[in-house]
Structure formats: structure tokens, C-alpha cells
Write a protein that holds these residues in place. Structure first.
Motif, mmCIF file in Angstrom:
data_model
loop_
_atom_site.group_PDB
_atom_site.id
_atom_site.type_symbol
_atom_site.label_atom_id
_atom_site.label_comp_id
_atom_site.label_asym_id
_atom_site.label_seq_id
_atom_site.Cartn_x
_atom_site.Cartn_y
_atom_site.Cartn_z
ATOM 1 N N ALA A 159 0.687 -1.025 -0.147
ATOM 2 C CA ALA A 159 -0.289 -0.206 -0.249
ATOM 3 C C ALA A 159 0.816 0.999 -0.123
ATOM 4 O O ALA A 159 0.434 2.234 -0.688
ATOM 5 C CB ALA A 159 -1.067 -0.180 0.962
ATOM 6 N N GLU A 160 2.007 1.259 0.465
ATOM 7 C CA GLU A 160 2.872 2.412 0.883
ATOM 8 C C GLU A 160 4.016 2.182 -0.588
ATOM 9 O O GLU A 160 3.561 3.588 -1.162
ATOM 10 C CB GLU A 160 4.416 2.046 2.140
ATOM 11 N N ALA A 161 4.080 1.248 -1.344
ATOM 12 C CA ALA A 161 4.132 1.108 -3.171
ATOM 13 C C ALA A 161 3.307 2.412 -3.546
ATOM 14 O O ALA A 161 3.586 3.475 -4.489
ATOM 15 C CB ALA A 161 4.316 0.504 -3.333
ATOM 16 N N ARG A 162 2.207 2.214 -3.563
ATOM 17 C CA ARG A 162 1.273 2.773 -4.459
ATOM 18 C C ARG A 162 0.835 4.595 -3.919
ATOM 19 O O ARG A 162 0.193 5.176 -4.577
ATOM 20 C CB ARG A 162 0.425 1.916 -4.321
ATOM 21 N N ARG A 163 1.470 4.830 -3.004
ATOM 22 C CA ARG A 163 0.954 5.725 -2.279
ATOM 23 C C ARG A 163 2.381 6.900 -3.064
ATOM 24 O O ARG A 163 2.168 7.998 -2.483
ATOM 25 C CB ARG A 163 0.709 6.191 -1.266
ATOM 26 N N ILE A 164 3.830 6.566 -3.917
ATOM 27 C CA ILE A 164 4.425 7.642 -3.916
ATOM 28 C C ILE A 164 4.232 8.167 -4.604
ATOM 29 O O ILE A 164 3.587 8.480 -5.492
ATOM 30 C CB ILE A 164 5.936 6.895 -4.087
ATOM 31 N N GLU A 165 4.834 9.638 -4.568
ATOM 32 C CA GLU A 165 5.227 10.275 -5.816
ATOM 33 C C GLU A 165 5.512 10.145 -7.060
ATOM 34 O O GLU A 165 6.775 9.010 -6.771
ATOM 35 C CB GLU A 165 5.382 11.808 -5.140
ATOM 36 N N ILE A 166 4.598 9.666 -8.092
ATOM 37 C CA ILE A 166 6.395 9.843 -8.957
ATOM 38 C C ILE A 166 6.499 10.981 -10.468
ATOM 39 O O ILE A 166 5.555 11.815 -10.372
ATOM 40 C CB ILE A 166 5.451 8.492 -10.081
ATOM 41 N N ALA A 167 7.803 10.934 -10.815
ATOM 42 C CA ALA A 167 8.142 12.233 -11.668
ATOM 43 C C ALA A 167 8.765 11.227 -13.015
ATOM 44 O O ALA A 167 10.015 10.052 -11.972
ATOM 45 C CB ALA A 167 8.926 13.124 -10.748
ATOM 46 N N VAL A 168 8.613 11.687 -14.134
ATOM 47 C CA VAL A 168 9.233 11.001 -15.244
ATOM 48 C C VAL A 168 10.113 11.836 -15.862
ATOM 49 O O VAL A 168 9.921 13.331 -16.244
ATOM 50 C CB VAL A 168 8.461 10.159 -16.247
ATOM 51 N N SER A 169 12.045 11.796 -16.297
ATOM 52 C CA SER A 169 12.359 12.825 -16.088
ATOM 53 C C SER A 169 12.948 12.700 -17.625
ATOM 54 O O SER A 169 13.814 11.653 -17.752
ATOM 55 C CB SER A 169 13.714 13.373 -15.838
ATOM 56 N N PRO A 170 13.777 12.757 -18.903
ATOM 57 C CA PRO A 170 13.227 12.835 -20.048
ATOM 58 C C PRO A 170 15.309 12.427 -20.347
ATOM 59 O O PRO A 170 15.815 13.593 -19.720
ATOM 60 C CB PRO A 170 13.376 13.896 -21.241
ATOM 61 N N GLY A 171 15.509 11.389 -20.849
ATOM 62 C CA GLY A 171 17.145 12.492 -20.916
ATOM 63 C C GLY A 171 17.059 11.961 -23.220
ATOM 64 O O GLY A 171 16.048 11.678 -23.332
ATOM 65 N N ILE A 172 17.907 11.724 -23.636
ATOM 66 C CA ILE A 172 19.089 12.125 -25.089
ATOM 67 C C ILE A 172 18.844 10.344 -25.316
ATOM 68 O O ILE A 172 19.289 9.134 -24.323
ATOM 69 C CB ILE A 172 20.253 12.742 -25.369
ATOM 70 N N SER A 173 17.744 9.966 -26.408
ATOM 71 C CA SER A 173 17.715 8.680 -26.718
ATOM 72 C C SER A 173 18.728 8.382 -27.315
ATOM 73 O O SER A 173 19.641 9.577 -28.147
ATOM 74 C CB SER A 173 16.434 8.344 -27.432
ATOM 75 N N ALA A 174 19.211 7.067 -27.802
ATOM 76 C CA ALA A 174 20.014 6.233 -28.670
ATOM 77 C C ALA A 174 20.066 6.392 -29.716
ATOM 78 O O ALA A 174 20.766 7.318 -30.331
ATOM 79 C CB ALA A 174 20.364 5.093 -27.856
ATOM 80 N N LEU A 175 18.803 7.166 -30.136
ATOM 81 C CA LEU A 175 18.325 7.405 -31.153
ATOM 82 C C LEU A 175 18.303 8.886 -31.784
ATOM 83 O O LEU A 175 19.949 9.227 -33.046
ATOM 84 C CB LEU A 175 16.676 7.592 -31.953
ATOM 85 N N GLN A 176 18.212 9.472 -30.471
ATOM 86 C CA GLN A 176 18.935 10.860 -30.942
ATOM 87 C C GLN A 176 20.109 11.191 -30.633
ATOM 88 O O GLN A 176 20.858 11.944 -31.567
ATOM 89 C CB GLN A 176 17.852 12.069 -29.540
ATOM 90 N N ALA A 177 20.417 10.466 -29.809
ATOM 91 C CA ALA A 177 22.471 10.728 -29.506
ATOM 92 C C ALA A 177 22.972 9.782 -31.447
ATOM 93 O O ALA A 177 23.952 10.945 -31.437
ATOM 94 C CB ALA A 177 23.012 9.945 -29.168
ATOM 95 N N ALA A 178 22.507 8.568 -32.133
ATOM 96 C CA ALA A 178 22.848 8.370 -32.899
ATOM 97 C C ALA A 178 22.343 9.557 -34.569
ATOM 98 O O ALA A 178 23.524 9.366 -35.756
ATOM 99 C CB ALA A 178 22.576 7.036 -33.522
ATOM 100 N N ALA A 179 21.501 9.360 -33.891
ATOM 101 C CA ALA A 179 21.071 10.777 -35.389
ATOM 102 C C ALA A 179 22.176 12.148 -35.933
ATOM 103 O O ALA A 179 22.249 12.382 -36.760
ATOM 104 C CB ALA A 179 19.714 11.124 -35.070
ATOM 105 N N LEU A 182 16.905 11.759 -39.888
ATOM 106 C CA LEU A 182 15.349 12.500 -38.698
ATOM 107 C C LEU A 182 14.409 13.335 -38.944
ATOM 108 O O LEU A 182 13.623 13.428 -38.962
ATOM 109 C CB LEU A 182 15.785 11.803 -37.226
ATOM 110 N N GLY A 183 15.026 13.889 -40.240
ATOM 111 C CA GLY A 183 14.345 15.223 -40.932
ATOM 112 C C GLY A 183 13.106 14.837 -41.471
ATOM 113 O O GLY A 183 12.236 15.848 -41.733
ATOM 114 N N HIS A 184 13.006 13.614 -41.703
ATOM 115 C CA HIS A 184 11.481 13.606 -42.426
ATOM 116 C C HIS A 184 10.794 12.446 -40.931
ATOM 117 O O HIS A 184 11.780 11.548 -40.091
ATOM 118 C CB HIS A 184 11.578 12.910 -43.640
ATOM 119 N N ASP A 185 9.596 11.801 -41.231
ATOM 120 C CA ASP A 185 8.724 10.728 -41.025
ATOM 121 C C ASP A 185 9.834 9.304 -40.385
ATOM 122 O O ASP A 185 10.591 9.449 -41.024
ATOM 123 C CB ASP A 185 7.454 10.233 -41.460
ATOM 124 N N PHE A 186 9.450 9.121 -39.162
ATOM 125 C CA PHE A 186 11.169 7.913 -38.707
ATOM 126 C C PHE A 186 10.054 6.902 -37.576
ATOM 127 O O PHE A 186 8.952 7.651 -37.344
ATOM 128 C CB PHE A 186 11.524 8.745 -38.142
#
Length: 620
Positions: free
Chosen positions: A451-471, A478-482
Motif C-alpha cells: 500500500a505504501e508503494a502505491r502512494r508514492i509520488e512519481i516523476a519521469v524526466s527525459p534523457g537523450i535517447s540512443a536514437l537521438q544521439a546516433a542521429a 530523422l529530418g522526416h518521418d521515422f
């Protein structure tokens, strides 16, 4: 904002003293790259810009360099003295330690600490500190100055020879070097009451009041706050003296409770029913109905009494609104981070650290990691954080233990800890953020979360993905649809993967393949290559990006028809261009991949009319 100091050095001669200071303060050593050959925590190439970044981020700085140089470099960035972080200049031999900025924000105390460490002299220059050993405009934690606009004049009067009269109890003032007398001309008033500030003095409010809040599930935050403010007004107490908001643990995720705490800028803490029930003899309004509902005879009064302890008192009995209750307690001492009772609502921060290098990690992610108590993740990912792991409890997991990793992180947060669940790349792209919410969604039953774990606060923060780094490393594929497709059939049936690859090929998407191969899985990438060759030329450029942003980084560009599975490993991202993707060489002989979006075909673009560049759609 990072609170650990950055120790700035410009030469290796300063490295020994910098390391001593770093060990004592928990700081990081930042060295000028072209002059430092030994390993330090962070390197930089431009002194001025690096100091400016640290300063504007609010980070304390200890610069082992000339004070004049620090002053000149930071001068363009000075604005509000009330928000400036501590900045200290230290001589390379430790003989002088000079707080330049933020003297009343901890720089003076930090300078004294460093001077003791290096056996030097702390050159404190602020008048109040020099003469009385105290800064009246910056009271200690647990206190707030109600009329800071009077502080400058009050300090000037005291330095000029006037005496002060202390009204109320404030040990930090009574034990200072201030000239105190019963008939002092300057009034220093300490009170948790809603009183008027003295014309010829200062008013300090101790953070010794606690609001006990009870409410129905889903009660409005504005209703609870209005009740709290009304209770304070009716009792004649100052809102500035509220140092804590408390409730029962089943309300740890109740928005109304946190709304009240946020308004007063104070922590929220929670107690279990058994702890609150102990306070029943001291309750003014015990309730059998409340006991039947939550297991104790009073939430608001009980929470206030537990928080102030046996030496504290209930000074405002429970008041009710339609869906909330509020009671007020007074503690014998102000609340500080060191004496907070109860348990905080745990926080889980799911962070993407990108490829792992400092330069590709967002400031928000670094801040979340810095403020966490515990780090959970695959050992390699935690190692990539370097000095950010200092002072944190590490919980290392092997690959393949993803659910155990996420469950452990959530249970730790359920204990009231602040936990960073560390992912490479972006936390929401083939990473752990999805599993967090999946476990929450399926948390019922004996195998579910506590029950305690279901009451926690959650935050998600983005990072540079391998896709972005490779590009980025290869140009602009990735200049067009991908789209992205994982070739791992560990969690996704192979038939589903084949259907997606086929659809992406028919749709002529640029495709980033994650998990292209493993030690045991060598055929999927070859199948995908052959399928895509049915829809795009063999000359289509393919980017093979390995160890992105880390030592051993390798970027290769090969034609689709010549893609060899043996050139790809588990640390490689494969980006296959569309039929429109192409390569271009620059004068230095480097080849780049890009996928045109069609700007050159639009009238009015830079390719059609030189000097009339336009940007449309979402490409800005």
C-alpha cells in the motif's frame, strides 16, 4: 540546482588542496582541461562560461584562484544578492579564504570551515559577522524574518553602538555577540503570533507550528487550505510560523494535504494509525467513527500532537469544513530538516541519463539524482553517474532483472525515501518508466505492490535517447518521418516484430532498430535488412552507432545492401534511412546522412532564393 560545491581549479598545483576541500564538503573538483592531466570529476574548456553556468544554476563555488579573476568573470551575472549562491576564493596555498558572494547564504560559514581545514585565514568582511558573529538578515533554519527591509538599518544602528532588546525566546539571538539589554533601543521580537513588526526593529517567526490535516478522499485543496488559514486567524497565529503539515499515512498521496504544505512552503509528514492512537488521551475530540474508519480516534488532532511530542501542546482544537479537518500544535523548538518527525511521502524519480556522459545529461536529471537518497539501476548505468553517486545508497541490478529492479525502487520509495530509478537513454523509450506504471496498474493481489508503494509520488524526466544521439552524430537522418522498432523477441512475439518491420518498410519510414542483436540472437537483423531491401535501394545509408557518448564511440555509415550482422553488437543502434535519405560530404572529408523534408522544393526557401530562408511547420 545542485547544492554540493563545485571546486574550481585552473592548474594541477591547486589539485591537492581542491581534493581536500572536496572530501570535506562533498563537492566536485572541476578542472581546466588544457592544464589538468590528472583525473578530476568535471573538466571545462572556458573558465568564464563554466563559472557563469555554475553561478546561474545556484551552485556553491569554491574557486582556488585569484579573487579578482573570479570577480571579473562573475560581474556581468550579478543581480539579486538575495538569490546569489556562495562564492569563495581560496589561495592555492590555503593562506587566504575569501567569501566573495552569498555571505549570508552560507559563504561565511563555509569559508570558516575551509579555513580550519587548510589552516588558513577566513577573510570575513560583512559587518555584522565581523562584529557580532551573526547575520540578522539571514536567520538560521527554522526561523523567518518578517520584515527584511528593516535589516540593513537595524544592523547599521547596532554597529554604530546602539543596544538591542530581545522580546520573546530565540536562543540564537540570546547567545550571539549582539549588545543586548533590557532597555535596548532596537527591538528584536521573536513570536509565532500574528503581530505587527516593530518600527525600530526586526520580527522573527519561529517555524514551530504544525497543522494536523484530515480530509475525505479527493477533498479539494482550496477547501483544506481555507480551513487552515481560518484556524490560524482565529487563534491569532502567524502563517509564517507554520513549519510542518501532518496527517495519517493513508493520506500520503492526498492532494489536499500536499496543497496545504505547498502553500506554507513546508514539508508534509505522515504517521500510521497505531502511532496516532497513542495520542487518544490528549485528544479534545476523540471519535469512534474515525476509529472505525482508519484505526485511530483522531487524525488532525492526533497528527498535530504526535508531531509536537510530549513537550508540545495542542493550541487549536479540531475545526471542520465540509470535507476536511484541521488542528494546530506548537512544538517546543522550531522544525528543521534535522528534527522532522514522521515519514515523508516517498518519491520515485525515473530518470534517463542519456548515453551517460555529463554533457548529454539534462540539468533536471542531474538535480533529481543529486536530491535522491537511493539509486536503483543496472550497475553500468550507475557507474556512468560518476561523482553524482557520492553519499547515495546504491542498489545494483543485473540485466534481465528489470521487474525486480523497478519493484525494489518503488518499495524503497514506499518507505519514504527519495529514489532515482536510473535508465540509459530516455526513461520512457524501451526503458523502465513503462514498467513503473504497469506495476501500479496491476498492483492488486498478493503479488502486487505494498500500500505504501502505491502512494508514492512519481516523476519521469527525459534523457537523450540512443536514437537521438546516433542521429546527431551522423547528421540529420530523422529530418522526416521515422519510427523505432526493437528486434528483441524476449517480450514481443517475433511475428509482431516482422509485421511492424514490413509496415515500416512499406511506409518508407526511417527506422531506428533497438536491440538489433544479442549473443544468442543473430538472425532478426538480417531478416529485417532483407525485408527492407524489397522497398528501398541497396545504397540506402545505414548508421551503425556504438558506445554513443562514451569512451570507444564509433559511428559507421554503410549501404543497406552491405549491412553485415557481425558488425553489430548489443551496444549498437542501427538507423536505416528511407528511400529519400542520402549522404553528403563536407570539406574535411566527413560523410553525413540526412533525410530531406522537401524545403528545397518549396518556393521561397533558402535553396530557391538565396538569403530568404523560411521555416514552416514544426521544424523550427
Amino acid at each position: 540546482m545542485t547544492t554540493s560545491p563545485a571546486i574550481i581549479i585552473l592548474s594541477e598545483a591547486a589539485l591537492p588542496i581542491a581534493r581536500r576541500i572536496a572530501r570535506a564538503t562533498g563537492g566536485e573538483v572541476h578542472g581546466l582541461a588544457r592544464r589538468i592531466t590528472e583525473t578530476v570529476d568535471v573538466t571545462f574548456t572556458d573558465v568564464g562560461s563554466h563559472l557563469a553556468i555554475q553561478f546561474l544554476d545556484g551552485r556553491p563555488m569554491i574557486a582556488v584562484m585569484a579573487a579578482g579573476a573570479v570577480i571579473r568573470l562573475l560581474a556581468p551575472h550579478l543581480s539579486d544578492k538575495m538569490s546569489e549562491p556562495p562564492v569563495i576564493a581560496v589561495a592555492e596555498d590555503g593562506s587566504a579564504v575569501v567569501p566573495l558572494l552569498g555571505g549570508h547564504h552560507g559563504a561565511n560559514d563555509l569559508a570558516r570551515e575551509i579555513a580550519d581545514l587548510v589552516e588558513g585565514f577566513a577573510a570575513i568582511t560583512t559587518a555584522g559577522d565581523v562584529k557580532f558573529g551573526i547575520a540578522l538578515d539571514q536567520p538560521p533554519e527554522g526561523w523567518v524574518l518578517a520584515n527584511p527591509e528593516n535589516a540593513k538599518q537595524v544592523m547599521a544602528d547596532l554597529v554604530a553602538g546602539k543596544s538591542a532588546r530581545l522580546e520573546g525566546e530565540a536562543g540564537w539571538l540570546a547567545g550571539s555577540g549582539l549588545p543586548l539589554s533590557a532597555d535596548g533601543e532596537v527591538v528584536l521580537l521573536a513570536s509565532d503570533k500574528a503581530v505587527t513588526s516593530p518600527v525600530n526593529g526586526l520580527l522573527y517567526h519561529p517555524k514551530n507550528l504544525v497543522l494536523g490535516i484530515g480530509c475525505e478522499r479527493g477533498a479539494g485543496g482550496d477547501e483544506a487550505l481555507a480551513l487552515a488559514l481560518e484556524s490560524l486567524e482565529q487563534t491569532g497565529l502567524s502563517p509564517a510560523s507554520v513549519g510542518l503539515v501532518t496527517s495519517i499515512d493513508v493520506k500520503a498521496d492526498e492532494a489536499a494535504v500536499h496543497h496545504v504544505a505547498s502553500h506554507f512552503g513546508c514539508p508534509a509528514r505522515f504517521f500510521d494509525a497505531a502511532t496516532l492512537e497513542v495520542e487518544t488521551p490528549r485528544l479534545k475530540h476523540p471519535s469512534d467513527i474515525v476509529f472505525a474508519e482508519v484505526g485511530c480516534h483522531g487524525v488532525s488532532e492526533g497528527a498535530a500532537l504526535v508531531a509536537v511530542g510530549p513537550s508540545g501542546e495542542l493550541i487549536a482544537e479540531k475545526r471542520k469544513s465540509r470535507r476536511a479537518t484541521c488542528a494546530i500544535g506548537r512544538a517546543p523548538e522550531p522544525f528543521t530538516r534535522a528534527n522532522l518527525p514522521g515519514r515523508a511521502r516517498g518519491k520515485l524519480m525515473v530518470v534517463g541519463i542519456g548515453p551517460g556522459s555529463d554533457g548529454w545529461r539534462s540539468p533536471e536529471v542531474s538535480q533529481m539524482v543529486a536530491t535522491s537518497t537511493d539509486l536503483v539501476g543496472y550497475s553500468l548505468y550507475l557507474d556512468l553517474l560518476g561523482p553524482l553517486t557520492k553519499g547515495k545508497a546504491r542498489h545494483d541490478f543485473d540485466l534481465g532483472k528489470e521487474e525486480a529492479r523497478v519493484r525494489h525502487a518503488m518499495e524503497l520509495a514506499g518507505e519514504g525515501k527519495s529514489v532515482a530509478l536510473v535508465c540509459s537513454g530516455d526513461a520512457g523509450i524501451y526503458a523502465m518508466a513503462t514498467l513503473v506504471f504497469e506495476l501500479l496498474d496491476k498492483s492488486d493481489g498478493p503479488e502486487g505492490l505494498t500500500a505504501e508503494a502505491r502512494r508514492i509520488e512519481i516523476a519521469v524526466s527525459p534523457g537523450i535517447s540512443a536514437l537521438q544521439a546516433a542521429a546527431a552524430r551522423a547528421g540529420a537522418p530523422l529530418g522526416h518521418d521515422f519510427c523505432t522498432i526493437s528486434l528483441s523477441d524476449l517480450l514481443t512475439p517475433w511475428d509482431d516484430i516482422k509485421r511492424r518491420v514490413t509496415a515500416a518498410g512499406e511506409g518508407d519510414f526511417v527506422i531506428a532498430f533497438y536491440n538489433p542483436v544479442s549473443k544468442k540472437r543473430r538472425t532478426q537483423l538480417a531478416w529485417a535488412r532483407d525485408k527492407l531491401l524489397e522497398h528501398r535501394p541497396a545504397s540506402t545509408p545505414v548508421i551503425l552507432a556504438t558506445n554513443l557518448g562514451r569512451e570507444g564511440e564509433l559511428i559507421r555509415i554503410v549501404p543497406l545492401g552491405a549491412l553485415n550482422v557481425d558488425d553489430v553488437d548489443m551496444l549498437t543502434v542501427v538507423v536505416v534511412g528511407s528511400s529519400n535519405s542520402t549522404t553528403v560530404a563536407t570539406g574535411d572529408g566527413k560523410n553525413w546522412v540526412y533525410t530531406p523534408r522537401g524545403y528545397a522544393r518549396k518556393e521561397g526557401t533558402v535553396m530557391t532564393h538565396v538569403g530568404t530562408q523560411t521555416v514552416s511547420g514544426d521544424a523550427a
